[in-house]
Design an enzyme around this catalytic site. Structure first.
Site, PDB file in Angstrom:
ATOM      1  N   ARG A 266       0.748  -1.204   0.011  1.00 12.40           N
ATOM      2  CA  ARG A 266       0.040   0.084   0.042  1.00 12.40           C
ATOM      3  C   ARG A 266       1.073   1.261   0.093  1.00 12.40           C
ATOM      4  O   ARG A 266       2.138   1.116   0.378  1.00 12.40           O
ATOM      5  CB  ARG A 266      -0.803   0.083   1.209  1.00 12.40           C
ATOM      6  CG  ARG A 266      -1.776  -1.263   1.208  1.00 12.40           C
ATOM      7  CD  ARG A 266      -2.765  -1.203   2.684  1.00 12.40           C
ATOM      8  NE  ARG A 266      -3.613  -2.210   2.716  1.00 12.40           N
ATOM      9  CZ  ARG A 266      -3.427  -3.334   3.177  1.00 12.40           C
ATOM     10  NH1 ARG A 266      -2.036  -3.756   3.525  1.00 12.40           N
ATOM     11  NH2 ARG A 266      -4.185  -4.521   3.389  1.00 12.40           N
ATOM     12  N   LYS A 291      -1.935  -2.778   7.626  1.00 15.13           N
ATOM     13  CA  LYS A 291      -3.157  -2.504   7.781  1.00 15.13           C
ATOM     14  C   LYS A 291      -3.841  -3.183   8.609  1.00 15.13           C
ATOM     15  O   LYS A 291      -4.716  -3.048   9.604  1.00 15.13           O
ATOM     16  CB  LYS A 291      -3.984  -2.258   6.587  1.00 15.13           C
ATOM     17  CG  LYS A 291      -5.395  -1.755   6.700  1.00 15.13           C
ATOM     18  CD  LYS A 291      -6.043  -1.569   5.303  1.00 15.13           C
ATOM     19  CE  LYS A 291      -7.423  -1.136   5.569  1.00 15.13           C
ATOM     20  NZ  LYS A 291      -8.202  -1.071   4.363  1.00 15.13           N
ATOM     21  N   HIS A 361      -3.019   1.929  -5.786  1.00 15.18           N
ATOM     22  CA  HIS A 361      -3.819   0.567  -5.775  1.00 15.18           C
ATOM     23  C   HIS A 361      -3.902   0.015  -7.280  1.00 15.18           C
ATOM     24  O   HIS A 361      -3.974  -1.387  -6.933  1.00 15.18           O
ATOM     25  CB  HIS A 361      -5.164   0.839  -5.167  1.00 15.18           C
ATOM     26  CG  HIS A 361      -5.366   0.448  -3.814  1.00 15.18           C
ATOM     27  ND1 HIS A 361      -4.419   0.752  -2.676  1.00 15.18           N
ATOM     28  CD2 HIS A 361      -5.884  -0.408  -3.184  1.00 15.18           C
ATOM     29  CE1 HIS A 361      -4.567   0.469  -1.658  1.00 15.18           C
ATOM     30  NE2 HIS A 361      -5.805  -0.379  -1.719  1.00 15.18           N
ATOM     31  N   ARG A 364      -0.994  -2.079  -7.172  1.00 14.59           N
ATOM     32  CA  ARG A 364      -1.086  -3.208  -6.198  1.00 14.59           C
ATOM     33  C   ARG A 364      -1.979  -3.942  -6.655  1.00 14.59           C
ATOM     34  O   ARG A 364      -1.745  -5.520  -6.260  1.00 14.59           O
ATOM     35  CB  ARG A 364      -1.702  -2.485  -4.704  1.00 14.59           C
ATOM     36  CG  ARG A 364      -2.215  -3.639  -3.738  1.00 14.59           C
ATOM     37  CD  ARG A 364      -2.544  -2.759  -2.588  1.00 14.59           C
ATOM     38  NE  ARG A 364      -3.404  -3.593  -1.568  1.00 14.59           N
ATOM     39  CZ  ARG A 364      -2.917  -4.413  -0.527  1.00 14.59           C
ATOM     40  NH1 ARG A 364      -1.822  -4.673  -0.429  1.00 14.59           N
ATOM     41  NH2 ARG A 364      -3.860  -5.089   0.117  1.00 14.59           N
ATOM     42  N   HIS A 387      -3.683  -9.190   3.852  1.00 19.60           N
ATOM     43  CA  HIS A 387      -5.045  -9.081   4.099  1.00 19.60           C
ATOM     44  C   HIS A 387      -5.304  -9.788   5.582  1.00 19.60           C
ATOM     45  O   HIS A 387      -4.901 -10.576   5.714  1.00 19.60           O
ATOM     46  CB  HIS A 387      -6.140  -9.757   2.959  1.00 19.60           C
ATOM     47  CG  HIS A 387      -6.301  -8.795   1.857  1.00 19.60           C
ATOM     48  ND1 HIS A 387      -6.669  -9.685   0.637  1.00 19.60           N
ATOM     49  CD2 HIS A 387      -6.208  -7.536   1.729  1.00 19.60           C
ATOM     50  CE1 HIS A 387      -6.824  -8.531  -0.325  1.00 19.60           C
ATOM     51  NE2 HIS A 387      -6.307  -7.466   0.347  1.00 19.60           N
ATOM     52  N   TYR A 396     -10.585 -11.226  -5.923  1.00 21.65           N
ATOM     53  CA  TYR A 396      -9.841 -11.824  -7.077  1.00 21.65           C
ATOM     54  C   TYR A 396     -10.162 -12.997  -7.744  1.00 21.65           C
ATOM     55  O   TYR A 396      -9.789 -13.472  -8.913  1.00 21.65           O
ATOM     56  CB  TYR A 396      -8.221 -11.830  -6.571  1.00 21.65           C
ATOM     57  CG  TYR A 396      -7.774 -10.681  -6.245  1.00 21.65           C
ATOM     58  CD1 TYR A 396      -7.279  -9.544  -7.217  1.00 21.65           C
ATOM     59  CD2 TYR A 396      -7.809 -10.225  -4.855  1.00 21.65           C
ATOM     60  CE1 TYR A 396      -6.844  -8.216  -6.407  1.00 21.65           C
ATOM     61  CE2 TYR A 396      -7.333  -8.988  -4.254  1.00 21.65           C
ATOM     62  CZ  TYR A 396      -6.980  -7.768  -5.700  1.00 21.65           C
ATOM     63  OH  TYR A 396      -6.638  -6.630  -4.935  1.00 21.65           O
TER      64      TYR A 396
END
Length: 416
Positions: A266, A291, A361, A364, A387, A396
């Site tokens: 990110r 994150k 992004h 990414r 994640h 995805y």
């Protein structure tokens, strides 16, 4: 050092505010401003001193009151001499106020102000509540401030002076206004969520007599309703090829783009990188605070390592700060996440890549898409890109073309 003609040096140093000008030059040089920048700013602040003297100023502390008049005078003179209609006010005001902030203690430029807390007087302690009681990260608290700032602006536009005047109809009309501003549904939903938390807190603290949070509606956002904003690997190579690595900015941007497309980082994770996160001996790259609240250690790709070395040796400014990436113009400060996304957007547009909301992004997503195309399972992909939940990676599966093709063929149809 900067002016070769002694007559020019004598004129500047002989000015009634010559000491202030010299202190300003020392400050500029100490913050690594380019010579050409100093050559352009010194004559401007000297002209400001002469203008102030003609208006009767004899002391530095009298100068702030004359800034507006000087800017107006210079803009009019510039238009008269060049015929240009472009506003020059920012280019004139900036150096003058910067000089005053250096030589005049307590002077604050009229440029960008610190981001104030909306409703700080009406509902005190709300942002401390977000940080201390709810444990939200600083970046998340900033998004609350941004959302509530829009709400405060809206109340000002419709003439509501106090949150005690709030009603369900006002809250509903605000959400309609936000939804009609062309924003994504997820953005409107985020604003609504921030407003609901704010209203519940105001009721809890006894500021609002009733809890109005239920009156804030939000659009329905369905999971997996969209597809990732990835681009093909051929387009990724076009983006990378568009970076001119002959100067400091190009070397920095190339390293940033490689981090985005290689590890799927990110923007804020790249902005937070420090020299201590790069283990050259063990060839590892550490991302200490992701994150999801965990850390990741990646093998340091030799391509990424070479790009980082090139920037560290020939592009990064000399500084005691341990951050890896810095602004390429003075004053040299660590680059922020918004700037990283802006640079990614710049190179995507330069390469002619047509993608919704181009930015960091996009690259990414492209890194993740390459892993999916290589038949990595979604759990592995999610762990790689940080994640917290496998559900975040499920989107995805919508672009796993080969698997979708097999599903579409059905039992036995692949034989045909």
């Amino acid at each position: 050092k900067y002016f070769t003609k002694m007559s020019t040096v004598d004129r500047y140093q002989g000015s009634w505010m010559g000491a202030g000008i010299e202190n300003y030059v020392v400050w500029l040089a100490g913050h690594d401003y380019k010579d050409r920048c100093i050559w352009s700013r010194v004559p401007l602040v000297f002209a400001f001193g002469e203008f102030a003297s003609s208006r009767g100023a004899t002391a530095i502390d009298e100068l702030p009151a004359l800034v507006d008049a000087f800017v107006e005078f210079r803009v009019a003179d510039q238009h008269r001499r060049t015929g240009s209609t472009r506003s020059m006010a920012k280019e004139i005001r900036g150096p003058v106020e910067q000089m005053l902030s250096i030589v005049l203690p307590g002077f604050e430029p009229t440029g960008r102000r610190p981001f104030a807390e909306p409703f700080a007087e009406a509902v005190p302690g709300f942002f401390d509540y977000l940080s201390r009681e709810r444990g939200l990260r600083p970046l998340t608290v900033h998004t609350y401030r941004f959302s509530l700032d829009h709400f405060a602006d809206y109340l000002g536009r419709i003439g509501v002076d106090s949150i005690l005047e709030l009603s369900p109809s006002i809250l509903s009309s605000y959400m309609v206004d936000r939804a009609g501003a062309g924003l994504a549904k997820s953005t409107v939903r985020g604003d609504a969520g921030a407003l609901r938390v704010f209203l519940r807190y105001a009721h809890r603290e006894g500021i609002l007599a009733s809890d109005l949070s239920a009156a804030v509606g939000w659009p329905q956002v369905y999971r997996l309703s969209d597809i990732p904003r990835s681009i093909s690997w051929a387009d990724v190579n076009k983006v990378l090829a568009g970076v001119d690595r002959r100067d400091e900015t190009g070397r920095r941007d190339y390293a940033i783009l490689l981090l985005l497309v290689t590890y799927g980082l990110r923007g804020r994770e790249i902005a937070a990188l420090t020299l201590d996160d790069i283990d050259w001996k063990r060839e590892r790259l550490a991302i200490p605070e992701r994150k999801a609240g965990h850390s990741t250690a990646f093998p340091l790709s030799w391509v990424v390592g070479e790009a980082l070395l090139d920037y560290l040796r020939h592009g990064r400014p000399t500084t005691d700060d341990r951050h890896v990436f810095f602004r390429s113009v003075a004053p040299h400060r660590p680059i922020g996440s918004a700037a990283i996304s802006s640079r990614a957007r710049h190179y995507l547009l330069k390469a002619g890549i047509n993608v919704p909301r181009p930015g960091a992004h996009t690259l990414r997503h492209s890194a993740v898409q390459r892993l999916v195309d290589a038949n990595f399972d979604l759990k592995t992909v999610g762990d790689f890109i940080g994640h917290r939940s496998a559900r975040s990676t499920e989107i995805y599966a919508k672009v796993d073309i080969e698997s979708l093709r097999l599903i579409a063929l059905g039992n036995g149809e692949e034989v045909l």
